[in-house]
Enzyme design. Structure first.
Site, PDB file in Angstrom:
ATOM      1  N   CYS A   1       0.831  -0.957   0.085  1.00  0.00           N
ATOM      2  CA  CYS A   1      -0.512  -0.293  -0.367  1.00  0.00           C
ATOM      3  C   CYS A   1       0.753   1.675  -0.171  1.00  0.00           C
ATOM      4  O   CYS A   1       1.886   1.232   0.245  1.00  0.00           O
ATOM      5  CB  CYS A   1      -0.967  -0.319   1.664  1.00  0.00           C
ATOM      6  SG  CYS A   1      -0.030  -0.117   3.146  1.00  0.00           S
TER       7      CYS A   1
ATOM      8  N   CYS B   1       3.407   2.208   3.109  1.00  0.00           N
ATOM      9  CA  CYS B   1       5.044   1.180   2.813  1.00  0.00           C
ATOM     10  C   CYS B   1       5.801   1.781   1.679  1.00  0.00           C
ATOM     11  O   CYS B   1       6.639   2.171   2.179  1.00  0.00           O
ATOM     12  CB  CYS B   1       4.207  -0.283   2.272  1.00  0.00           C
ATOM     13  SG  CYS B   1       3.548  -1.485   2.454  1.00  0.00           S
TER      14      CYS B   1
ATOM     15  N   CYS C   1      52.824  -9.189 -18.580  1.00  0.00           N
ATOM     16  CA  CYS C   1      53.412  -8.967 -17.304  1.00  0.00           C
ATOM     17  C   CYS C   1      52.547  -9.306 -16.357  1.00  0.00           C
ATOM     18  O   CYS C   1      51.198  -8.827 -16.612  1.00  0.00           O
ATOM     19  CB  CYS C   1      54.361  -7.920 -17.327  1.00  0.00           C
ATOM     20  SG  CYS C   1      53.705  -6.100 -17.394  1.00  0.00           S
TER      21      CYS C   1
ATOM     22  N   CYS D   1      50.456  -5.578 -16.849  1.00  0.00           N
ATOM     23  CA  CYS D   1      49.029  -5.139 -17.912  1.00  0.00           C
ATOM     24  C   CYS D   1      48.446  -6.174 -17.159  1.00  0.00           C
ATOM     25  O   CYS D   1      46.910  -5.828 -17.263  1.00  0.00           O
ATOM     26  CB  CYS D   1      49.813  -6.580 -19.552  1.00  0.00           C
ATOM     27  SG  CYS D   1      51.200  -6.276 -19.714  1.00  0.00           S
TER      28      CYS D   1
ATOM     29  N   ASP E   1      10.465  27.368 -33.473  1.00  0.00           N
ATOM     30  CA  ASP E   1      11.645  27.240 -33.352  1.00  0.00           C
ATOM     31  C   ASP E   1      11.310  27.199 -35.536  1.00  0.00           C
ATOM     32  O   ASP E   1      10.862  26.139 -35.809  1.00  0.00           O
ATOM     33  CB  ASP E   1      12.715  26.582 -33.548  1.00  0.00           C
ATOM     34  CG  ASP E   1      13.863  26.573 -34.438  1.00  0.00           C
ATOM     35  OD1 ASP E   1      14.599  28.025 -34.650  1.00  0.00           O
ATOM     36  OD2 ASP E   1      14.870  25.915 -35.089  1.00  0.00           O
TER      37      ASP E   1
ATOM     38  N   ASP F   1      14.509  22.128 -32.637  1.00  0.00           N
ATOM     39  CA  ASP F   1      15.181  20.232 -33.100  1.00  0.00           C
ATOM     40  C   ASP F   1      16.406  20.796 -32.847  1.00  0.00           C
ATOM     41  O   ASP F   1      17.114  19.854 -33.084  1.00  0.00           O
ATOM     42  CB  ASP F   1      14.422  19.787 -34.206  1.00  0.00           C
ATOM     43  CG  ASP F   1      14.735  21.417 -35.565  1.00  0.00           C
ATOM     44  OD1 ASP F   1      15.000  22.215 -35.430  1.00  0.00           O
ATOM     45  OD2 ASP F   1      14.988  20.010 -37.089  1.00  0.00           O
TER      46      ASP F   1
ATOM     47  N   ASP G   1      18.575  25.100 -30.065  1.00  0.00           N
ATOM     48  CA  ASP G   1      17.644  25.053 -29.494  1.00  0.00           C
ATOM     49  C   ASP G   1      17.820  24.170 -27.569  1.00  0.00           C
ATOM     50  O   ASP G   1      17.058  24.788 -27.513  1.00  0.00           O
ATOM     51  CB  ASP G   1      15.967  24.295 -30.327  1.00  0.00           C
ATOM     52  CG  ASP G   1      16.430  24.718 -31.033  1.00  0.00           C
ATOM     53  OD1 ASP G   1      16.780  26.055 -31.533  1.00  0.00           O
ATOM     54  OD2 ASP G   1      15.787  24.624 -32.266  1.00  0.00           O
TER      55      ASP G   1
END
Length: 828
Positions: free
Chosen positions: A13, A16, A84, A87, A506, A707, A711
């Protein structure tokens, strides 16, 4: 700042959810926490390095709930290039540092790396790329071992099945229990061996025997309810546990008395009350889980879109690999009827692609070499090869899924009141139950009457409905939006969209096609230059330009098959134009402001420039060696649906503004064509956000639609930023809403969806509040005081279960949403 999400088990609920939320917010390193009851997830924002997930798990466990740590995957990689210990140490540290990596270990001798990671955060490709970045190569092995520590779709299904089985089992015992206990009251004769008059002991014991399996079936309600009660955070299960326990313990005591010759109590048992309450609650939980499953269908549908394998071309040969092994740069072959595995660019072939499941675009789109491909779209009728550009979590599909999941996990501001109330709801209900029971007892009523009141109040109260009212509608609403190509990023945005009273568009690429063409070339009288020469010089200067107007001029020169002249110097002048050395000539190309600032006279051509601007064209002056020699005019046509969309928005009472860098005359001409109310012209890219702010200072609720990369600040400044999906990634990141189709009519879909979703939320909240406001006083004996009947706890339990289910069913009505406003535009 990092965002993390954890499934929480045991929540039933809103109370909770409030407890888990408060617990998380108190933890060091957590800056924000919110719980979505519908999806049963805790979403938190944490400071890197200061947050301890194990401590959070312990704290939540202490409140009586369980935090599920992420599902981890263990995978082995072959590592090439290690020579080694240094590495192997480098590779190990590189992998261990990755966000989402639980454990990484490298064995130099076997040249293998074993990693345990969270696949929700990391992908195989991410790990390989990180190792490659450190100078080595990690190749994933085929086998992988998955440690299941988190809920997936199968678990959700099993949860639904679990409640279904419990419901059937509870009903199997509760129905005969009701017949035995309530039958004699309606004239039903029972066999003498269990008749309450002839054999009261058997009558009581049989009811006890039928009740015990139902109590055992609902034992989790008692375990969890009493656990949270003992921790000081009572919830819905606590109310159920207290109510049914009171009825059961009383009945048990009465049974004991009946067995010792107190037969009068045989018709005063409450076993059926305990069983019916538990049975109805289980039925309610089953219907809830079933409804929640339907709510997450949108996400599941998106996940199911992606193919599991890809056919890559390696050394001229086709090789089928798992989708996780595809890397950027791989060439993928897709045949007709197959799905595109990842995002990319076509390098060979042509086809038609169905992107409807991702963008909502119903018609297949023709694609050829150089065109983009969206992963998970369907190849219709041609075989193509395309180069992968985005894989794993970077694909469009993955981004859409992430956006929808985040939106479904977010809260809307309208839910704040419900959140505040649910924090106190259960303790208040417990207090009311106790007080009302005592008051009736003091008023002279029997103990059984007072017990009935107490149980009814405990059982009828439903914080679940309050907690589910908002998140359920948001889950369905955002999923429905994604289905129609409208990605709404948060509940906040979903609620705000419908309040917008001004929309700023725009111009270039949003209202217009963004593909301008050269319309006029004007040469001044007495000029020694011809039109073709002016176009050739301007195009040479604009060669390589990314500005739409410059591209239009270059394209026209290429169509006229003009030869470009080398440019020795180029300088862009923001908001004005450019300076270039073309061959031996110095060239200025741009607007009137550029000419004026350079001291050039435009008197001879100004009236012509004004005339062109009044026609909606953009006139650009061309000065060669300090003399204005002519004008090149470019026009950008309105998109097909722009006028109809603006007309439809006007009908919704919304004011429309257009923002552009064009001069006032040109902008006004376009505005007249489109039906724009307000024009914001001569606006430099960096000033767009300031123009939006000015509108907001007038008290307007502003949405910005754009877009382009310039913008992005304006999208962020606006109350609602709406990005066209084909725009740049930056614009999309700054936006609250993303339109997957490059069609502004989908703004109407976003507004309509927002209105419908908010209406649904208000209906849910009204029902949830009204149910409790009316139901609890009735359970307290309100009707009885007015001469009506006393509420039976069994009916209280049925009402409680119905209230939660009704909220869920109402939210699911949103699945029938259809964008009628946008469809009206497209039909014109």
């Amino acid at each position: 700042m990092e965002t993390k999400s954890y499934p929480i088990e045991g929540m039933t609920c809103a109370s909770c959810a409030a407890t888990v939320e408060k617990t998380a917010q108190k933890l060091a390193g957590v800056t924000d926490a919110s719980v979505n009851l519908a999806s049963e997830k805790l979403n938190i924002k944490v400071e890197e390095g200061a947050f301890d997930p194990e401590e959070l798990e312990r704290q939540i466990d202490a409140t009586g709930y369980k935090m599920v740590m992420p599902q981890y995957v263990t995978k082995t990689f072959d590592v090439e290039g290690m020579t080694c210990a240094s590495c192997s140490s480098t590779v190990e540290k590189t992998a261990a540092k990755l966000n989402g990596m639980e454990k990484a270990s490298v064995n130099l001798a076997s040249e293998k790396m074993s990693v345990t990671y969270n696949p929700l955060v990391l992908s195989v490709r991410d790990i390989s790329d990180a190792v490659s970045g450190s100078g080595y190569k990690a190749i994933p092995q085929e086998e992988e071992q998955v440690e299941m520590t988190g809920p997936d779709e199968a678990e959700k299904l099993s949860k639904e099945e679990m409640y279904k089985k419990r419901t059937i089992l509870s009903a199997a015992f509760t129905i005969p229990l009701l017949i035995i206990s309530m039958g004699p009251m309606v004239g039903l004769e029972l066999p003498s061996v269990i008749d309450h008059m002839q054999n009261p002991g058997n009558h009581a014991l049989l009811q006890l025997a039928l009740t015990l399996p139902v109590v055992w079936t609902g034992k989790t309600y008692f375990e969890q309810g009493f656990k949270t009660l003992s921790k000081g955070h009572p919830n819905m299960n606590s109310l159920i546990a207290l109510g049914t326990s009171a009825a059961f313990i009383y009945s048990l005591a009465a049974t004991y008395a009946i067995l010792f010759n107190n037969a009068d109590l045989a018709m005063m048992l409450y076993y059926e009350t305990s069983a019916v309450i538990l049975a109805f609650h289980t039925l309610g939980k089953y219907l809830e889980e079933r409804s929640k499953g339907r709510m997450s269908e949108a996400i599941q549908k998106l996940m199911d879109l992606a193919p599991k394998t890809a056919r890559i071309i390696h050394d001229g040969q086709e090789e089928e690999v798992a989708i996780e092994e595809v890397s950027p740069g791989d060439v993928i072959r897709v045949r007709p009827g197959e799905k595109m595995p990842v995002d990319g660019i076509i390098v060979k072939g042509r086809t038609a692609v169905d992107e409807s499941m991702l963008t909502g675009e119903s018609m297949p789109i023709a694609k050829e070499t150089g065109d983009p491909i969206i992963g998970a779209s369907m190849n219709k009728n041609g075989s193509i090869d395309y180069r992968a550009t985005k894989v794993g979590k970077d694909t469009t599909l993955s981004q859409i899924i992430k956006l929808v999941e985040e939106a479904q996990g977010s809260k809307a501001p309208i839910a704040k009141l419900a959140d505040i109330i649910t924090g106190y709801f259960v303790p208040i209900v417990m207090g009311l139950a106790l007080v009302s029971g005592l008051v009736w007892l003091i008023a002279g009523q029997s103990f059984l009457f007072a017990l009935t009141i107490l149980i009814s109040v405990l059982v009828i109260a439903c914080p679940c409905a309050l907690g589910l009212a908002t998140p359920t509608a948001i889950m369905v609403g955002t999923g429905k939006g994604a289905e129609h190509g409208v990605l709404i990023k948060s509940g906040d945005a979903l609620e705000t969209i419908h309040n917008v009273d001004t929309i700023v568009f725009d111009k270039t690429g949003t209202l217009t096609e963004g593909k301008p063409v050269v319309t006029d070339i004007v040469v001044r009288e007495q000029s020694s230059f011809e039109k073709a020469t002016l176009l050739q010089m301007a195009a040479s200067a604009e060669k390589g330009s990314e500005h739409p107007l410059g591209e239009a001029i270059v394209k026209q020169a290429e169509q006229d098959k003009l030869t470009f002249t080398d440019v020795s110097h180029f300088e862009a002048i923001p908001g004005q134009g450019l300076l270039a050395e073309v061959g031996t000539a110095t060239l200025y190309f741009g607007n009137k402001k550029l000419m004026t600032e350079q001291g050039f006279s435009v008197a001879e051509l100004e009236s012509k420039a004004n005339q062109l601007a009044d026609e909606g064209k953009t006139p650009m002056y061309l000065a060669i060696n300090d003399t204005v020699e002519g004008i090149i005019a470019v026009a950008d046509t309105l998109k097909e649906n722009s006028v109809e969309t603006i007309e439809a928005l006007h009908k919704q009472g919304i004011e429309i503004a257009m923002i552009t860098g064009d001069n006032t005359r040109t902008a006004n001409a376009v505005a007249r064509q489109a039906g724009i109310d307000r024009v914001l012209s001569d606006v430099l890219p960096e000033d767009k956000a300031n123009e939006v702010k000015k509108l907001q200072q007038e008290g307007k609720k502003v949405a910005m639609v754009g877009d382009g990369i310039n913008d992005a600040p304006a999208l962020a400044q606006a109350d609602i930023g709406i990005a066209i999906g084909s725009g740049t990634d930056v614009a999309v990141e700054s936006a609250d809403v993303v339109l997957m189709r490059s069609d502004i009519k989908e703004v109407l879909t976003a507004i309509e969806l927002s209105k419908d979703t908010l209406k649904n939320i208000k209906q849910n909240l009204f029902w949830a509040f009204a149910y409790n406001v009316v139901g609890i006083p009735i359970a307290m004996g309100g009707l009885y005081l007015l001469g009506g009947p006393l509420l039976n706890p069994a009916f209280a339990a049925a009402a409680m279960s119905f209230s939660s289910v009704s909220v869920l069913l109402n939210a699911l009505r949103l699945k029938n949403f259809k964008p009628t406003l946008a469809e009206t535009v497209s039909d014109k």
